[in-house]
Enzyme design. Structure first.
Site, short mmCIF file in Angstrom:
data_model
loop_
_atom_site.label_atom_id
_atom_site.label_comp_id
_atom_site.label_asym_id
_atom_site.label_seq_id
_atom_site.Cartn_x
_atom_site.Cartn_y
_atom_site.Cartn_z
N ALA A 75 0.77 -1.07 -0.19
CA ALA A 75 0.03 -0.07 -0.07
C ALA A 75 0.80 1.35 -0.17
O ALA A 75 1.95 1.16 0.65
CB ALA A 75 -0.80 -0.07 1.28
N GLY A 115 0.45 -5.35 0.50
CA GLY A 115 -0.51 -5.49 -0.44
C GLY A 115 -0.36 -5.84 -1.74
O GLY A 115 -0.96 -6.53 -2.56
N GLU A 118 -0.39 -9.45 -1.32
CA GLU A 118 -1.78 -9.86 -1.37
C GLU A 118 -2.42 -9.68 -2.82
O GLU A 118 -3.07 -10.67 -3.30
CB GLU A 118 -2.45 -8.92 -0.38
CG GLU A 118 -2.33 -9.00 1.17
CD GLU A 118 -3.01 -8.16 1.97
OE1 GLU A 118 -2.68 -7.03 1.76
OE2 GLU A 118 -3.76 -8.44 2.61
N GLU A 138 3.39 -5.25 7.29
CA GLU A 138 2.49 -4.28 7.91
C GLU A 138 2.57 -4.36 9.37
O GLU A 138 2.30 -3.18 10.21
CB GLU A 138 1.00 -4.77 7.59
CG GLU A 138 0.20 -4.40 6.12
CD GLU A 138 0.76 -5.51 5.39
OE1 GLU A 138 1.67 -6.41 5.65
OE2 GLU A 138 0.11 -5.54 4.04
N1 COA Z 1 4.53 3.32 -0.34
C1 COA Z 1 4.98 4.68 -0.59
N2 COA Z 1 6.10 4.86 -1.19
C2 COA Z 1 7.13 3.78 -1.10
C3 COA Z 1 6.59 2.58 -0.55
C4 COA Z 1 5.27 2.30 -0.21
N3 COA Z 1 4.63 1.27 0.45
N4 COA Z 1 7.72 1.67 -0.73
C5 COA Z 1 8.76 2.38 -1.15
N5 COA Z 1 8.20 3.63 -1.26
C6 COA Z 1 8.98 4.63 -1.96
C7 COA Z 1 10.15 5.20 -1.04
O1 COA Z 1 9.51 6.17 -0.15
C8 COA Z 1 11.27 5.86 -1.84
O2 COA Z 1 10.68 7.07 -2.59
P1 COA Z 1 11.61 8.46 -2.60
O3 COA Z 1 12.67 7.75 -3.60
O4 COA Z 1 10.87 9.20 -3.02
O5 COA Z 1 12.26 8.45 -1.24
C9 COA Z 1 11.04 4.85 -3.11
O6 COA Z 1 9.83 4.06 -3.34
C10 COA Z 1 12.27 3.60 -3.23
O7 COA Z 1 12.12 2.97 -1.69
P2 COA Z 1 13.51 3.09 -0.81
O8 COA Z 1 12.84 2.88 0.59
O9 COA Z 1 14.26 4.26 -0.77
O10 COA Z 1 14.23 1.78 -1.28
P3 COA Z 1 14.95 0.82 -0.62
O11 COA Z 1 15.64 -0.22 -1.69
O12 COA Z 1 16.05 1.37 0.45
O13 COA Z 1 13.81 -0.06 0.23
C11 COA Z 1 11.91 -1.28 0.78
C12 COA Z 1 13.03 -0.72 -0.38
C13 COA Z 1 10.83 -2.01 -0.09
C14 COA Z 1 12.60 -2.29 1.67
C15 COA Z 1 11.28 -0.12 1.53
O14 COA Z 1 11.11 0.87 0.49
C16 COA Z 1 10.16 -0.46 2.32
O15 COA Z 1 10.45 -0.95 3.16
N6 COA Z 1 8.84 0.15 2.02
C17 COA Z 1 7.77 -0.21 2.48
C18 COA Z 1 7.18 -1.61 2.55
C19 COA Z 1 6.12 -1.63 3.24
O16 COA Z 1 6.08 -1.50 4.57
N7 COA Z 1 4.89 -2.29 2.72
C20 COA Z 1 3.69 -2.37 3.17
C21 COA Z 1 3.03 -1.16 3.40
S1 COA Z 1 1.26 -1.56 4.32
#
Ligand code: COA
Length: 264
Positions: A75, A115, A118, A138
Site C-alpha cells: 500500500a 498489499g 496480497e 504491515e
Molecule cells: N508506499 C509509498 N512509497 C514507497 C513504498 C510504499 N509502500 N515503498 C517504497 N516507497 C518509495 C520510497 O519512499 C522511495 O521514494 P523516494 O525515492 O521518493 O524516497 C522509493 O519508493 C524507493 O524506496 P526506498 O525505501 O528508497 O528503497 P529501498 O531499496 O531502500 O527499500 C523497501 C525498499 C521496499 C525495503 C522499502 O521501500 C520499504 O520498506 N517500503 C515499505 C514496504 C511496506 O511496509 N509495505 C507495506 C505497506 S502496508
C-alpha cells in the site's frame, strides 16, 4: 500497442490470447495508490473487452507485472490516514482479480510486499525471479495485512508460515517462497521466457474448461467437498456439449491434428 492508464498499462497479444497488465509507478516501487488500484481494475476490464464482438473467447490468460524491476512494495504509505489506511476505493482490485474469469499470473520480481503480496496471492499463479523478496511488512506499521494476507497465506502455505511471515515482517527469498508453496517456480535469466511460456500454455487450453476449473477451485476453498463435486459434475456435463470438447477428442484420435480451441 499498449493502452496507457495513469499508473498502469495493458497490452493484448491476439495471437496467443495473453494479456499483460503492468503496474507503472516505478519511482515508488509500484506502491498501491488509490489511482493504481483503480487502474488495475480498469486495465483488466479493458483486457476483458477483447472478448466483445468475438465469436468465442479471445482473452485466455493475463500476466501482471511491475515496471522497473519490482512487483509492488505494498500500500502507498503516503496515502495512509489515521482513520482509513489503504484501500479507499469503492471496488477492491483484490476481489476483482480473484473473481476475474481468466487465469491471472503474477510475475514477481524485486519487492513484493504487503498489499503487493496480497495482490499476487489473489492471482491464480505466482512465478518469481530468483532475486525477488516477498513479505507482509504491515506489522512494522502496527497493522495486519488488510486484504486477507494472513488468510491467503495460510491457505497457500500453512497457518504456521503465515504467522511467521506476518509476525516477523521479514522479506523471504523466492526460493523459500517456493518451498512454502507460495510461488510455483523460481527462475533466473530465463524468467521472462518461462513466464511467457507458462501463460501461453494455459492460454492454449480450451477456455471454457479453464474458466470452469478456476471457479471450481474457488468453490473448493469456500465450500465442502459435496457441494464442490456437485458443481464440477454440472460443469462437466455442460462442457461435454461444447465444440472445444469435440476438438479435443478429435486431436486425441488423429495423430497429426493440432487442435484450435475457441471457447465455444
Ligand atoms: N508506499 C509509498 N512509497 C514507497 C513504498 C510504499 N509502500 N515503498 C517504497 N516507497 C518509495 C520510497 O519512499 C522511495 O521514494 P523516494 O525515492 O521518493 O524516497 C522509493 O519508493 C524507493 O524506496 P526506498 O525505501 O528508497 O528503497 P529501498 O531499496 O531502500 O527499500 C523497501 C525498499 C521496499 C525495503 C522499502 O521501500 C520499504 O520498506 N517500503 C515499505 C514496504 C511496506 O511496509 N509495505 C507495506 C505497506 S502496508
Amino acid at each position: 500497442m499498449p493502452t496507457e492508464f495513469e499508473t498502469a498499462s495493458v497490452e493484448f497479444d491476439a495471437e496467443t490470447g495473453v494479456g499483460s497488465l503492468t503496474l507503472n509507478r516505478p519511482d515508488s516501487l509500484n506502491a498501491l495508490s488509490d489511482q493504481l488500484r483503480s487502474d488495475i481494475i480498469a486495465g483488466l476490464e479493458e483486457l476483458e473487452a477483447e472478448n466483445d464482438d468475438v465469436d468465442g473467447i479471445a482473452l485466455r490468460a493475463v500476466v501482471i507485472e511491475g515496471a522497473g524491476g519490482n512487483f509492488c512494495a505494498g500500500a502507498d504509505i503516503n496515502e495512509f490516514s489515521d482513520s482509513s489506511p489503504g484501500d479507499k476505493s469503492d471496488r477492491s482490485h483484490y476481489e476483482f482479480i480473484r473473481n476475474f474469469p481468466v487465469p491471472v499470473i503474477a510475475k514477481v520480481s524485486g519487492y513484493c510486499l504487503g498489499g503487493g503480496l496480497e495482490t499476487a496471492m489473489c492471482c491464480d499463479f505466482r512465478i518469481a525471479h530468483e532475486e525477488a523478496r516477498l513479505g507482509l511488512a504491515e506489522v512494522n506499521l502496527g497493522l495486519i495485512p488488510g486484504a486477507g494476507g494472513v488468510q491467503l497465506l495460510s491457505e497457500l502455505a500453512s497457518p504456521a508460515a503465515a504467522k511467521e511471515i506476518a509476525m516477523t515482517g521479514d522479506h523471504i527469498s523466492a526460493d523459500r517462497a517456493c518451498e512454502l508453496n507460495l510461488v510455483r517456480e523460481v527462475y533466473g535469466a530465463e524468467f521472462d521466457d518461462a513466464v511467457a511460456e507458462f501463460a501461453e500454455t494455459i492460454a492454449s487450453k480450451p477456455p471454457l474448461a479453464i474458466q470452469a476449473i478456476k471457479r471450481s477451485a474457488a468453490i473448493a476453498a469456500q465450500t465442502g467437498v459435496e457441494e464442490g463435486v456437485a458443481y464440477d459434475r454440472q460443469q462437466f456435463e455442460s462442457l461435454l456439449e461444447t465444440e472445444d470438447h469435440k476438438e479435443g477428442v478429435r486431436a486425441f484420435a488423429e495423430d497429426d491434428y493440432e487442435p484450435t480451441f475457441t471457447g465455444r
